[in-house]
Design a protein around this motif. Structure first.
Motif, PDB file in Angstrom:
ATOM      1  N   MET A  39      14.851   6.949 -17.345  1.00 49.26           N
ATOM      2  CA  MET A  39      13.330   6.783 -16.896  1.00 49.26           C
ATOM      3  C   MET A  39      12.975   5.481 -16.064  1.00 49.26           C
ATOM      4  O   MET A  39      12.282   5.680 -15.183  1.00 49.26           O
ATOM      5  N   GLY A  40      13.678   4.433 -16.777  1.00 48.52           N
ATOM      6  CA  GLY A  40      13.428   3.220 -15.821  1.00 48.52           C
ATOM      7  C   GLY A  40      13.955   3.512 -14.141  1.00 48.52           C
ATOM      8  O   GLY A  40      13.038   3.028 -13.428  1.00 48.52           O
ATOM      9  N   VAL A  41      15.004   4.094 -14.092  1.00 45.71           N
ATOM     10  CA  VAL A  41      15.293   4.216 -12.690  1.00 45.71           C
ATOM     11  C   VAL A  41      14.211   5.104 -11.868  1.00 45.71           C
ATOM     12  O   VAL A  41      13.870   4.749 -10.877  1.00 45.71           O
ATOM     13  N   ILE A  42      13.770   6.138 -12.694  1.00 47.74           N
ATOM     14  CA  ILE A  42      12.909   7.120 -12.089  1.00 47.74           C
ATOM     15  C   ILE A  42      11.577   6.401 -11.562  1.00 47.74           C
ATOM     16  O   ILE A  42      10.978   6.397 -10.616  1.00 47.74           O
ATOM     17  N   TYR A  43      11.036   5.641 -12.747  1.00 46.69           N
ATOM     18  CA  TYR A  43       9.819   4.997 -12.479  1.00 46.69           C
ATOM     19  C   TYR A  43      10.013   3.434 -11.571  1.00 46.69           C
ATOM     20  O   TYR A  43       8.823   3.328 -10.909  1.00 46.69           O
ATOM     21  N   LEU A  44      11.027   2.945 -11.615  1.00 45.02           N
ATOM     22  CA  LEU A  44      11.336   2.041 -10.551  1.00 45.02           C
ATOM     23  C   LEU A  44      11.044   2.776  -8.830  1.00 45.02           C
ATOM     24  O   LEU A  44      10.450   2.055  -8.004  1.00 45.02           O
ATOM     25  N   LEU A  45      11.862   4.079  -8.893  1.00 45.02           N
ATOM     26  CA  LEU A  45      11.642   4.701  -7.530  1.00 45.02           C
ATOM     27  C   LEU A  45      10.339   5.017  -7.226  1.00 45.02           C
ATOM     28  O   LEU A  45       9.896   4.687  -6.020  1.00 45.02           O
ATOM     29  N   VAL A  46       9.419   5.476  -8.144  1.00 46.47           N
ATOM     30  CA  VAL A  46       8.064   5.738  -7.850  1.00 46.47           C
ATOM     31  C   VAL A  46       7.280   4.598  -7.549  1.00 46.47           C
ATOM     32  O   VAL A  46       6.458   4.614  -6.678  1.00 46.47           O
ATOM     33  N   GLY A  47       7.488   3.493  -8.572  1.00 47.26           N
ATOM     34  CA  GLY A  47       6.888   2.470  -8.191  1.00 47.26           C
ATOM     35  C   GLY A  47       7.064   1.636  -7.013  1.00 47.26           C
ATOM     36  O   GLY A  47       6.256   1.178  -6.261  1.00 47.26           O
ATOM     37  N   GLY A  48       8.318   1.636  -6.571  1.00 44.53           N
ATOM     38  CA  GLY A  48       8.696   1.166  -5.272  1.00 44.53           C
ATOM     39  C   GLY A  48       8.110   1.830  -3.764  1.00 44.53           C
ATOM     40  O   GLY A  48       7.519   1.399  -3.215  1.00 44.53           O
ATOM     41  N   LEU A  49       8.150   3.445  -4.135  1.00 42.23           N
ATOM     42  CA  LEU A  49       7.289   3.993  -2.976  1.00 42.23           C
ATOM     43  C   LEU A  49       5.898   3.672  -2.880  1.00 42.23           C
ATOM     44  O   LEU A  49       5.325   3.571  -1.874  1.00 42.23           O
ATOM     45  N   SER A  50       5.162   3.383  -4.345  1.00 40.60           N
ATOM     46  CA  SER A  50       3.890   3.081  -4.297  1.00 40.60           C
ATOM     47  C   SER A  50       3.474   1.847  -3.767  1.00 40.60           C
ATOM     48  O   SER A  50       2.764   1.464  -3.122  1.00 40.60           O
ATOM     49  N   ARG A  51       4.487   0.706  -3.881  1.00 45.16           N
ATOM     50  CA  ARG A  51       4.453  -0.455  -3.263  1.00 45.16           C
ATOM     51  C   ARG A  51       4.755  -0.446  -1.574  1.00 45.16           C
ATOM     52  O   ARG A  51       4.039  -1.063  -1.062  1.00 45.16           O
ATOM     53  N   CYS A  52       5.574   0.333  -1.189  1.00 48.46           N
ATOM     54  CA  CYS A  52       5.700   0.452   0.198  1.00 48.46           C
ATOM     55  C   CYS A  52       4.383   1.149   0.789  1.00 48.46           C
ATOM     56  O   CYS A  52       3.467   0.815   1.795  1.00 48.46           O
ATOM     57  N   ALA A  53       3.607   1.928  -0.153  1.00 45.13           N
ATOM     58  CA  ALA A  53       2.277   2.749   0.439  1.00 45.13           C
ATOM     59  C   ALA A  53       1.312   1.506   0.412  1.00 45.13           C
ATOM     60  O   ALA A  53       0.459   1.352   1.432  1.00 45.13           O
ATOM     61  N   ASN A  54       1.426   0.878  -0.578  1.00 45.25           N
ATOM     62  CA  ASN A  54       0.377  -0.546  -0.559  1.00 45.25           C
ATOM     63  C   ASN A  54       0.487  -1.417   0.313  1.00 45.25           C
ATOM     64  O   ASN A  54      -0.564  -1.887   0.816  1.00 45.25           O
ATOM     65  N   LEU A  55       1.584  -1.537   0.949  1.00 43.89           N
ATOM     66  CA  LEU A  55       1.844  -2.369   1.626  1.00 43.89           C
ATOM     67  C   LEU A  55       1.225  -1.844   3.335  1.00 43.89           C
ATOM     68  O   LEU A  55       0.605  -2.596   3.969  1.00 43.89           O
ATOM     69  N   ALA A  56       1.667  -0.379   3.469  1.00 47.22           N
ATOM     70  CA  ALA A  56       0.830  -0.044   4.508  1.00 47.22           C
ATOM     71  C   ALA A  56      -0.713   0.105   4.370  1.00 47.22           C
ATOM     72  O   ALA A  56      -1.221   0.077   5.709  1.00 47.22           O
ATOM     73  N   LEU A  57      -1.191   0.327   3.449  1.00 47.02           N
ATOM     74  CA  LEU A  57      -2.689   0.127   3.234  1.00 47.02           C
ATOM     75  C   LEU A  57      -3.436  -1.088   3.737  1.00 47.02           C
ATOM     76  O   LEU A  57      -4.382  -1.029   4.419  1.00 47.02           O
ATOM     77  N   TYR A  58      -2.448  -2.110   3.300  1.00 51.08           N
ATOM     78  CA  TYR A  58      -2.789  -3.542   3.888  1.00 51.08           C
ATOM     79  C   TYR A  58      -2.516  -3.730   5.219  1.00 51.08           C
ATOM     80  O   TYR A  58      -2.259  -5.126   5.789  1.00 51.08           O
ATOM     81  N   GLN A  59      -1.700  -2.913   6.040  1.00 45.16           N
ATOM     82  CA  GLN A  59      -1.321  -2.910   7.359  1.00 45.16           C
ATOM     83  C   GLN A  59      -0.385  -3.995   7.580  1.00 45.16           C
ATOM     84  O   GLN A  59      -0.306  -4.859   8.380  1.00 45.16           O
ATOM     85  N   GLN A  60       0.582  -4.014   6.481  1.00 38.12           N
ATOM     86  CA  GLN A  60       1.796  -4.880   6.590  1.00 38.12           C
ATOM     87  C   GLN A  60       3.106  -4.137   6.887  1.00 38.12           C
ATOM     88  O   GLN A  60       3.182  -3.107   6.154  1.00 38.12           O
ATOM     89  N   PRO A  61       4.012  -4.364   7.578  1.00 35.02           N
ATOM     90  CA  PRO A  61       5.268  -3.954   7.917  1.00 35.02           C
ATOM     91  C   PRO A  61       5.844  -3.708   6.545  1.00 35.02           C
ATOM     92  O   PRO A  61       5.755  -4.626   5.624  1.00 35.02           O
ATOM     93  N   VAL A  62       6.538  -2.687   6.197  1.00 37.43           N
ATOM     94  CA  VAL A  62       7.225  -2.325   5.088  1.00 37.43           C
ATOM     95  C   VAL A  62       8.709  -2.929   5.425  1.00 37.43           C
ATOM     96  O   VAL A  62       9.572  -2.209   5.878  1.00 37.43           O
ATOM     97  N   THR A  63       9.014  -4.209   4.666  1.00 41.43           N
ATOM     98  CA  THR A  63      10.245  -4.890   4.876  1.00 41.43           C
ATOM     99  C   THR A  63      10.526  -5.277   3.554  1.00 41.43           C
ATOM    100  O   THR A  63       9.816  -5.423   2.761  1.00 41.43           O
ATOM    101  N   PHE A  64      11.865  -5.687   3.673  1.00 39.98           N
ATOM    102  CA  PHE A  64      12.336  -6.330   2.134  1.00 39.98           C
ATOM    103  C   PHE A  64      11.758  -7.480   1.899  1.00 39.98           C
ATOM    104  O   PHE A  64      11.056  -7.716   0.652  1.00 39.98           O
ATOM    105  N   LEU A  65      11.133  -8.496   2.872  1.00 38.24           N
ATOM    106  CA  LEU A  65      10.714  -9.847   2.754  1.00 38.24           C
ATOM    107  C   LEU A  65       9.168  -9.418   2.303  1.00 38.24           C
ATOM    108  O   LEU A  65       8.524 -10.304   1.383  1.00 38.24           O
ATOM    109  N   ASN A  66       8.518  -8.444   2.764  1.00 34.90           N
ATOM    110  CA  ASN A  66       7.209  -8.311   2.566  1.00 34.90           C
ATOM    111  C   ASN A  66       6.914  -7.375   1.015  1.00 34.90           C
ATOM    112  O   ASN A  66       6.070  -7.672   0.289  1.00 34.90           O
TER     113      ASN A  66
END
Length: 280
Positions: A39-66
């Motif tokens: 469950m932890g791995v699954i919700y980490l994956l879903v949370g990680g994808l959400s974080r990438c979308a969050n960066l895109a919404l704020y017009q930030q490049p999806v990079t490891f540093l960001n």
């Protein structure tokens, strides 16, 4: 201007938080550590994808540093906080740190709820009904519980194949949570329609919006409610007494179908929110 990224972000963030929070319905020690690791791995994956979308919404490049370094908004802080806490919580199941497991779990619950509430704030300006500052966060929190009930419940149902003597009442908890949340969603829908009738400046329904709204109600709510009753019938004492393993397998299968109906309903709801500027 809103895009499909907004819809993806809202639905997946609510799935990550709701699924993680509803793990409290499974008492510690009832299942092995492997369930919580999964469950932890699954919700980490879903949370990680959400974080990438969050960066895109704020017009930030999806990079490891960001991903780990962009903290300019409270919402971004809550997203990465939830991700890091869930990461630590998942790792504790390998190191048997029970106290840290409890602390990080409730830390994840708090940061997740804050994340959902903050995610609603950026859409408040488009809502055209009274009380939107309360209704929209409540809608998002209810959606998180709904998504979590079917998703975590489905995975827990699979664990009856691993541990056949698991008590059926724990699977019933997820099904009951599904029913209660559906009733809340239906109540919110009726309330929002009442407010819509009182508003003058509203976006009118066209054929496309009618189709999306029909899918929201008929598939997302009515279809899921039907699946609740079928799952309830599978888990009745009479069904369980006849074939317990078969009953739990059937219930798990219908919860899997419920994931599809809930996803369709929630995607349609977020699309209507962004297009019609109304909570549906």
């Amino acid at each position: 201007m809103f895009s499909i990224v907004d819809v993806f972000y809202l639905v997946f963030s609510q799935l990550a938080v709701g699924g993680f929070v509803l793990l409290f319905l499974v008492p510690k020690g009832l299942v092995g550590s492997n369930f919580y690791r999964l469950m932890g791995v699954i919700y980490l994956l879903v949370g990680g994808l959400s974080r990438c979308a969050n960066l895109a919404l704020y017009q930030q490049p999806v990079t490891f540093l960001n991903f780990f370094g962009y903290w300019q908004h409270p919402e971004s802080i809550s997203v990465i906080s939830f991700f890091l806490i869930v990461l630590v919580w998942t790792l504790t199941w390998w190191f048997k740190a029970s106290l840290l497991t409890r602390i990080t779990f409730w830390g994840g619950v708090i940061s997740g709820v804050v994340w959902i509430i903050l995610s609603a704030q950026r859409y408040l300006q488009i809502i055209q009904i009274p009380g939107e500052m309360f209704l929209l966060p409540i809608q998002f929190l209810a959606a998180a519980v709904l998504l979590g009930a079917v998703h975590t419940g489905m995975w827990f149902g699979h664990w009856y194949l691993v541990v056949p003597d698991l008590p059926v009442r724990y699977l019933k908890r997820f099904n009951s949570g599904l029913l209660y949340t559906l009733l809340v969603m239906a109540l919110l829908l009726c309330l929002n329609f009442f407010f819509r009738q009182q508003s003058t400046n509203v976006v009118s329904f066209n054929l496309f919006y009618h189709i999306i709204f029909g899918m929201r109600v008929l598939i997302g709510i009515a279809g899921t409610l039907l699946l609740y009753f079928i799952t309830w019938d599978c888990l009745r004492p009479k069904s369980v007494a006849r074939d317990e393993l078969g009953a739990t397998r059937a219930a798990t299968g219908f919860l899997f179908i419920a994931i599809i109906t809930v996803f369709i309903g929630e995607f349609c709801s977020r699309l209507l929110l962004l297009e019609m500027r109304f909570i549906l």
